[in-house]
Design a protein around this motif. Structure first.
Motif, PDB file in Angstrom:
ATOM      1  N   HIS A   1       0.816  -1.222   0.000  1.00  0.00           N
ATOM      2  CA  HIS A   1       0.000   0.000   0.000  1.00  0.00           C
ATOM      3  C   HIS A   1       0.848   1.269   0.000  1.00  0.00           C
ATOM      4  N   GLY A   2       2.153   1.147   0.065  1.00  0.00           N
ATOM      5  CA  GLY A   2       3.026   2.302  -0.066  1.00  0.00           C
ATOM      6  C   GLY A   2       3.315   3.087   1.197  1.00  0.00           C
ATOM      7  N   ALA A   3       3.160   2.491   2.375  1.00  0.00           N
ATOM      8  CA  ALA A   3       3.388   3.229   3.623  1.00  0.00           C
ATOM      9  C   ALA A   3       4.843   3.689   3.747  1.00  0.00           C
TER      10      ALA A   3
ATOM     11  N   SER B   1       5.663   6.283   1.161  1.00  0.00           N
ATOM     12  CA  SER B   1       5.147   7.585   1.578  1.00  0.00           C
ATOM     13  C   SER B   1       6.134   8.307   2.487  1.00  0.00           C
TER      14      SER B   1
ATOM     15  N   LEU C   1       9.014   9.660   0.392  1.00  0.00           N
ATOM     16  CA  LEU C   1       8.621  10.869  -0.320  1.00  0.00           C
ATOM     17  C   LEU C   1       8.437  12.059   0.624  1.00  0.00           C
ATOM     18  N   ASP C   2       8.074  11.800   1.874  1.00  0.00           N
ATOM     19  CA  ASP C   2       8.021  12.884   2.867  1.00  0.00           C
ATOM     20  C   ASP C   2       9.425  13.413   3.152  1.00  0.00           C
TER      21      ASP C   2
ATOM     22  N   LEU D   1      -1.389   2.445  -4.971  1.00  0.00           N
ATOM     23  CA  LEU D   1      -0.701   3.693  -4.649  1.00  0.00           C
ATOM     24  C   LEU D   1      -1.560   4.929  -4.862  1.00  0.00           C
TER      25      LEU D   1
ATOM     26  N   LEU E   1      -1.203   8.071  -2.811  1.00  0.00           N
ATOM     27  CA  LEU E   1       0.029   8.849  -2.928  1.00  0.00           C
ATOM     28  C   LEU E   1      -0.043   9.929  -4.004  1.00  0.00           C
TER      29      LEU E   1
ATOM     30  N   SER F   1      -1.133  12.803  -4.059  1.00  0.00           N
ATOM     31  CA  SER F   1      -0.774  14.148  -3.609  1.00  0.00           C
ATOM     32  C   SER F   1       0.740  14.306  -3.428  1.00  0.00           C
ATOM     33  N   LYS F   2       1.480  13.191  -3.373  1.00  0.00           N
ATOM     34  CA  LYS F   2       2.928  13.240  -3.148  1.00  0.00           C
ATOM     35  C   LYS F   2       3.749  12.952  -4.399  1.00  0.00           C
TER      36      LYS F   2
END
Length: 69
Positions: free
Chosen positions: A27-29, A32, A35-36, A52, A55, A57-58
């Motif tokens: 799920h891309g935790a 994420s 990317l933060d 994804l 994500l 917004s990122k």
């Protein structure tokens, strides 16, 4: 594990990692967090069924390529 995710976040942020590869993104935790820490990081993620959407917004979802192995 939370400790692993935090370690990856710190490595990306403080070591100025510019590329990241993850096998089994699910799920891309963790992605994420990467990317933060570094929004311009180039990421290669491999998963048979990545989810994804959250994500968007990122990252630019239009750059996501899907394929089969």
């Amino acid at each position: 594990l939370i400790t692993d995710a935090y370690l990856i976040f710190c490595l990306v942020k403080h070591r100025k990692i510019n590329s990241y590869c993850e096998i089994g993104v699910r799920h891309g935790a963790t992605l994420s967090l990467v990317l933060d820490a570094r929004p311009t990081c180039e990421c290669l993620v491999i998963d048979p069924r990545p989810r994804l959407d959250f994500l968007a917004s990122k990252m630019d979802i239009s750059k996501v390529e899907e394929g089969t192995s």
